[in-house]
Design a protein around this motif. Structure first.
Motif, mmCIF file in Angstrom:
data_model
loop_
_atom_site.group_PDB
_atom_site.id
_atom_site.type_symbol
_atom_site.label_atom_id
_atom_site.label_comp_id
_atom_site.label_asym_id
_atom_site.label_seq_id
_atom_site.Cartn_x
_atom_site.Cartn_y
_atom_site.Cartn_z
ATOM 1 N N GLU A 154 -4.560 8.757 7.540
ATOM 2 C CA GLU A 154 -3.865 7.723 6.796
ATOM 3 C C GLU A 154 -4.860 6.745 6.173
ATOM 4 O O GLU A 154 -4.708 6.332 5.028
ATOM 5 C CB GLU A 154 -2.906 6.986 7.729
ATOM 6 C CG GLU A 154 -1.887 6.163 6.993
ATOM 7 C CD GLU A 154 -0.976 5.405 7.945
ATOM 8 O OE1 GLU A 154 0.199 5.739 8.005
ATOM 9 O OE2 GLU A 154 -1.451 4.470 8.624
ATOM 10 N N MET A 155 -5.895 6.417 6.940
ATOM 11 C CA MET A 155 -6.885 5.479 6.429
ATOM 12 C C MET A 155 -7.631 6.097 5.252
ATOM 13 O O MET A 155 -7.961 5.412 4.280
ATOM 14 C CB MET A 155 -7.869 5.102 7.550
ATOM 15 C CG MET A 155 -8.726 3.911 7.235
ATOM 16 S SD MET A 155 -7.745 2.425 6.943
ATOM 17 C CE MET A 155 -8.515 1.819 5.456
ATOM 18 N N VAL A 156 -7.903 7.389 5.341
ATOM 19 C CA VAL A 156 -8.583 8.067 4.239
ATOM 20 C C VAL A 156 -7.731 7.971 2.971
ATOM 21 O O VAL A 156 -8.240 7.694 1.878
ATOM 22 C CB VAL A 156 -8.876 9.528 4.606
ATOM 23 C CG1 VAL A 156 -9.362 10.307 3.406
ATOM 24 C CG2 VAL A 156 -9.924 9.584 5.703
ATOM 25 N N ALA A 157 -6.418 8.139 3.136
ATOM 26 C CA ALA A 157 -5.521 8.014 1.981
ATOM 27 C C ALA A 157 -5.546 6.585 1.451
ATOM 28 O O ALA A 157 -5.574 6.363 0.232
ATOM 29 C CB ALA A 157 -4.105 8.412 2.368
ATOM 30 N N ALA A 158 -5.557 5.615 2.357
ATOM 31 C CA ALA A 158 -5.544 4.218 1.946
ATOM 32 C C ALA A 158 -6.832 3.835 1.225
ATOM 33 O O ALA A 158 -6.906 2.807 0.566
ATOM 34 C CB ALA A 158 -5.325 3.311 3.151
ATOM 35 N N LEU A 159 -7.869 4.670 1.367
ATOM 36 C CA LEU A 159 -9.113 4.411 0.645
ATOM 37 C C LEU A 159 -9.148 5.198 -0.667
ATOM 38 O O LEU A 159 -10.177 5.268 -1.330
ATOM 39 C CB LEU A 159 -10.317 4.772 1.518
ATOM 40 C CG LEU A 159 -10.537 3.807 2.687
ATOM 41 C CD1 LEU A 159 -11.540 4.376 3.678
ATOM 42 C CD2 LEU A 159 -11.018 2.449 2.186
ATOM 43 N N GLY A 160 -8.038 5.801 -1.026
ATOM 44 C CA GLY A 160 -7.940 6.406 -2.351
ATOM 45 C C GLY A 160 -8.255 7.889 -2.403
ATOM 46 O O GLY A 160 -8.476 8.435 -3.480
ATOM 47 N N VAL A 161 -8.283 8.565 -1.245
ATOM 48 C CA VAL A 161 -8.556 9.996 -1.261
ATOM 49 C C VAL A 161 -7.238 10.745 -1.124
ATOM 50 O O VAL A 161 -6.442 10.464 -0.225
ATOM 51 C CB VAL A 161 -9.496 10.391 -0.097
ATOM 52 C CG1 VAL A 161 -9.730 11.890 -0.095
ATOM 53 C CG2 VAL A 161 -10.807 9.639 -0.211
ATOM 54 N N ALA B 146 -4.296 3.116 -3.989
ATOM 55 C CA ALA B 146 -5.697 2.752 -3.794
ATOM 56 C C ALA B 146 -6.498 3.030 -5.061
ATOM 57 O O ALA B 146 -7.360 2.254 -5.463
ATOM 58 C CB ALA B 146 -6.271 3.525 -2.609
ATOM 59 N N LYS B 147 -6.173 4.155 -5.713
ATOM 60 C CA LYS B 147 -6.891 4.521 -6.939
ATOM 61 C C LYS B 147 -6.660 3.519 -8.072
ATOM 62 O O LYS B 147 -7.498 3.360 -8.947
ATOM 63 C CB LYS B 147 -6.428 5.912 -7.418
ATOM 64 C CG LYS B 147 -7.071 7.045 -6.652
ATOM 65 C CD LYS B 147 -8.268 7.579 -7.407
ATOM 66 C CE LYS B 147 -8.854 8.774 -6.676
ATOM 67 N NZ LYS B 147 -10.275 8.930 -6.918
ATOM 68 N N THR C 133 0.236 6.690 -1.241
ATOM 69 C CA THR C 133 -0.759 5.689 -0.880
ATOM 70 C C THR C 133 -2.081 5.850 -1.624
ATOM 71 O O THR C 133 -2.656 4.878 -2.108
ATOM 72 C CB THR C 133 -1.010 5.762 0.635
ATOM 73 O OG1 THR C 133 0.205 5.423 1.302
ATOM 74 C CG2 THR C 133 -2.092 4.796 1.061
ATOM 75 N N HIS C 134 -2.557 7.101 -1.723
ATOM 76 C CA HIS C 134 -3.885 7.262 -2.327
ATOM 77 C C HIS C 134 -3.889 6.881 -3.813
ATOM 78 O O HIS C 134 -4.914 6.446 -4.334
ATOM 79 C CB HIS C 134 -4.410 8.688 -2.103
ATOM 80 C CG HIS C 134 -3.679 9.746 -2.876
ATOM 81 N ND1 HIS C 134 -4.133 10.204 -4.088
ATOM 82 C CD2 HIS C 134 -2.557 10.421 -2.612
ATOM 83 C CE1 HIS C 134 -3.299 11.131 -4.528
ATOM 84 N NE2 HIS C 134 -2.338 11.279 -3.658
ATOM 85 N N PHE D 21 -14.289 4.677 10.847
ATOM 86 C CA PHE D 21 -14.446 6.033 11.372
ATOM 87 C C PHE D 21 -15.586 6.009 12.384
ATOM 88 O O PHE D 21 -16.759 5.992 12.028
ATOM 89 C CB PHE D 21 -14.719 7.009 10.232
ATOM 90 C CG PHE D 21 -13.661 6.948 9.167
ATOM 91 C CD1 PHE D 21 -12.365 7.378 9.438
ATOM 92 C CD2 PHE D 21 -13.935 6.444 7.910
ATOM 93 C CE1 PHE D 21 -11.377 7.320 8.470
ATOM 94 C CE2 PHE D 21 -12.956 6.383 6.938
ATOM 95 C CZ PHE D 21 -11.676 6.818 7.220
ATOM 96 N N GLN E 110 -15.500 4.720 -4.789
ATOM 97 C CA GLN E 110 -14.763 5.204 -5.955
ATOM 98 C C GLN E 110 -15.590 4.918 -7.188
ATOM 99 O O GLN E 110 -16.478 4.071 -7.153
ATOM 100 C CB GLN E 110 -13.407 4.496 -6.052
ATOM 101 C CG GLN E 110 -12.361 5.019 -5.089
ATOM 102 C CD GLN E 110 -11.032 4.317 -5.260
ATOM 103 O OE1 GLN E 110 -10.592 4.087 -6.369
ATOM 104 N NE2 GLN E 110 -10.423 3.950 -4.142
ATOM 105 N N MET F 227 0.825 -1.224 0.000
ATOM 106 C CA MET F 227 0.000 0.000 0.000
ATOM 107 C C MET F 227 0.854 1.267 0.000
ATOM 108 O O MET F 227 0.329 2.374 -0.086
ATOM 109 C CB MET F 227 -0.885 0.056 1.243
ATOM 110 C CG MET F 227 -2.202 -0.683 1.186
ATOM 111 S SD MET F 227 -3.070 -0.559 -0.369
ATOM 112 C CE MET F 227 -3.837 1.067 -0.266
ATOM 113 N N ARG G 196 -9.848 0.160 11.803
ATOM 114 C CA ARG G 196 -9.801 1.610 11.579
ATOM 115 C C ARG G 196 -11.049 2.152 10.890
ATOM 116 O O ARG G 196 -10.954 2.925 9.924
ATOM 117 C CB ARG G 196 -8.552 1.963 10.771
ATOM 118 C CG ARG G 196 -7.305 1.736 11.584
ATOM 119 C CD ARG G 196 -6.060 1.819 10.771
ATOM 120 N NE ARG G 196 -5.658 3.200 10.516
ATOM 121 C CZ ARG G 196 -4.438 3.504 10.076
ATOM 122 N NH1 ARG G 196 -3.556 2.579 9.860
ATOM 123 N NH2 ARG G 196 -4.117 4.742 9.856
#
Lengths: 233, 638
Positions: free
Chosen positions: B179-186, A74-75, A70-71, A88, A102, A48, A86
């Motif tokens: 970090e989790m938000v980034a790991a979800l592609g944002v 994921a994309k 990282t993003h 929210f 997405q 990742m 983790r």
């Protein structure tokens, strides 16, 4: 579709992964096995790019990941479900799913909140509840569902069975098999050998950041000394 | 009754500006975890930019277009600040970024001075809303009514954005786990920039919209800073409706305070805040800050070690040099060095609290100024001899820290920081407004050392002995069991409790001790200058302390002292040039970007890189334990 070669990762000065290499093919569910501290989570994070490998390459469908943030990873379609889940906790279940959403990806099953609620019926009834109201097992379900909202082409599951009631683990195994039937490849980091054998085609065993075994479960069973040396059964 | 209503309406109108600015601050903090000291500067820029735009754009449409355009312009300035100054230091230790925002304050102050000049600008009246209406025979400005009407719409729009749109969902998710938000592609850097745009834009709007009631001047930035922090904390960090309620509460109380209890105006909001936080520790609509929820950024802290032989020799040499300084026969040098030593002791006491205790005090000037005033008051009012005053001053400062510490330690994190700020401001406003006793703005004068220290050189030696002694004492305590317990309480309160450490008491003692030593610095200060004024208690003094501690390096024992000495020296040179704030601000920003671990920490890292790090031993099972063990053998803490 995913190929690691010569990956070396560090935490500070501690050398965690040592020249690790393996690959995952389309449609395949692979288990990454090893004891606590063997480097399983670091392997997943190195894919990742949450941990940046100092050396080596991680190639996903021809794209080198180690240079990407990282993003972007994921994309590209790698879905990551972290060990600590983790979710929210201040957001509702629907909102948690929204964060993961997405755009549809060509050639991949497109998930919606509704299809995910069909897959995880427990979540459906509680869609307006906040994340913090969920039990450990439900949080795990939500974490997986949230990642699926990104319509991944490859799913990384980091120890999903940890701290979960056996009946839920069973349910999760069915879920993973369903995903496999949809053609979604999965890398499953696990300590629970029984669970891993239920869902996966192949096992990779690491110890001290080194690969010790890579083969089918039948091959693993033929070599009980490997199991005894590297897995706590 | 009519007057009552009219005053209520004035209060509500004043709340509009306060709410706009405070909500921006709250948003920025919520998502980026940056305590943006420069938020007052965005507000000030809003006023100036709005003023200029209104000169160009005529009529009612021009007025409101100017207000909106100002929001846009200041929002874009916020984006520039975020991209150029803050983005490089997101990975730095927690709160380090506030130093960068302080640099931004200085830069904006001088830029505003260059562009708009030093004269206060009187805001234009709003076209079409210049008149008053009579409500129960009392005149109420039309513009006030317009402000009262607009604010709820702004609140609603913001609320809708945050709680009903995808952007809002992402923002709230990032508030909790970036970090989790980034790991979800944002792409979270885009999200941060967006939030900064919105937050700064709101501050700019606030500055523009208050023009018809006030104007634009160069003191606006600091003047509103304390108030917006208070509003955000009373309302509850991250809660927009909370910020609105708090803004209304503070503004309305203020209007009534001015007419019925004029002496109370400066103190009032801090009293309200202290009461609210005592009853509701996380503000009216806030929620509990979960410790560690946002994850520790950066690498784990290194263990500290007593100085090695080399370091001891170096310190001894420096001390000798200090003692030999009067031989240079430069009065100026002696005075400057005296100032530096005093500032170093002040910074060291704050560093003790912040670095070892993990207790971020935004109001440490209270104890420095407290010590100075305790000594000064004793001399002025009861004619106490210097020796007695000097002994009682740290006791007075320690007592203040003892009481304030007890109140504040019930809170943690940013709430703790804010309450220390509020109570320090309370002390400041008491001193400022209690003319008969403290001399108010005119300060206390004619406070000179005893005859045996009256010569500049002898007072210099006295300062060296007391100042350096105080710094060494703090160092010594850091290496004592008390210091270990203090660091244990900082790193893991729960585990420390489980091993039998009364963490709250340890922290309370540390707070008191840091206060007392700041008081020593204050006493040294007042007798070296012969006078003391309320600005020694001000926010800016507390900020100076924070800046040098962070700049020097929070995570290194010598950070506070090195930072203080460097800044004081640099300031001495820079203040001779015309736009010294601009130069100093840019310098701070450059240091922050180049040395994100503080001066000492970054120098040490560079040294290690130069020397080359030893090869790793084959790592086996416990990676985390290995990190700290190997760090322990390789670092020598100076």
């Amino acid at each position: 579709m995913l190929e690691l070669s010569g990956v070396n990762s560090f935490y500070g000065k501690a050398h965690i992964l040592r020249d690790l290499g393996f690959s995952i093919n389309a449609g395949e569910v692979v288990s990454l096995l090893g004891r606590n501290g063997a480097g399983k989570t670091t392997t997943v994070k190195s894919i990742m790019q949450l941990v940046k490998p100092e050396k080596g390459s991680v190639i996903f469908d021809g794209v080198e990941l180690t240079r990407l943030p990282t993003h972007r990873v994921a994309k590209l379609g790698i879905g990551y479900v972290p060990e600590e889940r983790r979710i929210f906790t201040d957001l509702t279940i629907s909102e948690n799913l929204e964060v993961g959403r997405q755009p549809p990806r060509p050639g991949v099953y497109s998930w919606t909140q509704q299809t995910l609620f069909d897959l995880f019926p427990n979540l459906a009834e509680r869609r307006s509840n906040r994340g913090k109201a969920l039990s450990g097992g439900e949080q795990q379900m939500l974490s997986i569902a949230r990642t699926l909202m990104g319509n991944p082409r490859l799913l990384l599951l980091d120890e999903p069975s940890e701290g979960i009631a056996p009946v839920i683990v069973e349910q999760m195994a069915h879920t993973i098999l369903k995903l496999k039937a949809e053609g979604l490849p999965v890398l499953l980091s696990e300590q629970n050998l029984h669970f891993a054998r239920m869902v996966s085609d192949r096992a990779i065993i690491i110890e001290g950041g080194l690969k010790k075994f890579d083969g089918t479960f039948a091959e693993l069973e033929a070599q009980p000394e490997i199991r005894d040396a590297y897995l706590s059964v | 009754m009519g007057l009552f209503i009219a005053q209520l309406l004035t209060g509500l109108a004043n709340a509009a500006t306060l709410f706009l600015v405070a909500s921006g601050l709250s948003l920025i903090f919520g998502v980026t975890r940056i305590v943006n000291f420069a938020h007052g500067s965005f507000y000030m820029l809003g006023a100036f930019v709005g003023y200029s735009l209104m000169q160009v754009l005529p009529g009612a449409i021009g007025f409101w277009a100017s207000v909106l355009l100002t929001g846009l312009v200041v929002g874009l300035i916020g984006v520039i600040v975020e991209v150029l100054v803050l983005r490089p230091v997101y990975k730095a230790p927690e709160l380090f970024q506030l130093v960068a925002t302080f640099g931004v304050i200085l830069v904006i102050q001088d830029l505003a001075l260059m562009i708009w000049g030093a004269e206060d600008l009187l805001g234009p009246r709003a076209p079409g809303l210049k008149g008053v209406v009579r409500i129960m025979d009392e005149p109420v400005p039309l513009y006030d009514l317009a402000l009262i009407a607009i604010t709820p719409f702004v609140l609603f729009a913001l609320w809708y954005l945050i709680s009903r749109t995808r952007i809002g969902v992402l923002v709230r998710a990032a508030t909790q786990d970036r970090e989790m938000v980034a790991a979800l592609g944002v792409n979270q850097s885009w999200l941060f920039t967006g939030v900064f745009f919105l937050g700064a834009g709101l501050a700019g709007l606030g500055g523009a919209i208050q023009l018809p009631k006030g104007g634009a001047d160069l003191l606006m930035d600091f003047n509103i800073l304390a108030a917006i922090f208070v509003v955000v904390v009373i309302g509850g960090m991250g809660s927009l409706p909370g910020a609105y309620i708090a803004a209304v509460l503070i503004s309305v109380l203020n209007v009534f305070g001015v007419s019925y209890l004029p002496q109370s105006t400066l103190v009032l909001m801090y009293i309200v805040m202290a009461i609210v936080l005592t009853v509701r520790p996380y503000g009216l609509l806030g929620r509990e800050e979960v410790v560690g929820e946002h994850g520790q950024v950066g690498e784990p802290e290194r263990p500290i070690k007593p100085a090695g032989t080399k370091a001891r020799v170096m310190v001894a040499v420096m001390l000798m040099a200090l003692l030999a300084l009067p031989l240079a026969d430069s009065h100026f040098l002696v005075i400057l060095t005296t100032d530096i030593i005093i500032f170093c002791l002040f910074a060291a006491s704050l560093h003790f609290l912040l670095g070892l205790g993990g207790l971020v005090s935004f109001g440490h000037a209270a104890y420095f100024g407290g010590g100075a005033y305790a000594a000064g008051l004793l001399v002025v009012h009861v004619n106490a001899p210097m020796e007695l005053a000097f002994v009682l001053a740290p006791l007075g400062a320690g007592l203040a820290a003892f009481i304030i510490g007890w109140l504040c330690l019930r809170l943690t994190g940013v709430y703790f920081a804010m309450l220390t700020l509020a109570l320090a401001q309370l002390l400041w406003s008491l001193v400022f407004q209690w003319d008969e006793f403290t001399g108010g703005d005119d300060g206390l004068v004619d406070i000179w050392p005893a005859a045996w220290l009256s010569e500049a050189n002898s007072y210099f030696y006295f300062t060296v002995i007391v100042g350096v002694g105080g710094i060494l004492l703090l160092r010594h305590v850091a290496h004592s069991p008390f210091g270990y317990a203090l660091r244990a309480s900082r790193d893991s309160q729960r585990q420390a409790e489980a091993t039998g450490i009364n963490t709250k008491r340890i922290q309370w003692m540390a707070f008191t001790m840091a206060g007392a030593l700041a008081g020593v610095a204050g006493a040294l200060f007042v007798f070296s200058k012969g006078s003391v004024f309320p600005n020694e208690l001000e926010i800016t003094k507390s900020f100076d302390g924070l800046i040098v501690v962070f700049l020097g390096g929070v995570k290194t024992l010598s950070g506070g002292v090195v930072g203080a000495a460097s800044l004081e020296l640099v300031k001495d040179y820079l203040t001779r040039i015309e736009y010294w704030r601009l130069a100093l601000g840019l310098l701070i920003i450059v240091v922050v970007v180049l040395a994100p671990n503080g001066i000492v920490g970054s120098l040490r890292k560079a040294w290690e890189r130069l020397r080359g790090t030893p090869a790793d031993e084959p790592s086996t099972t416990a990676p985390v334990a290995l990190t700290s063990a190997s760090a322990g053998t390789q670092e020598s803490e100076r």
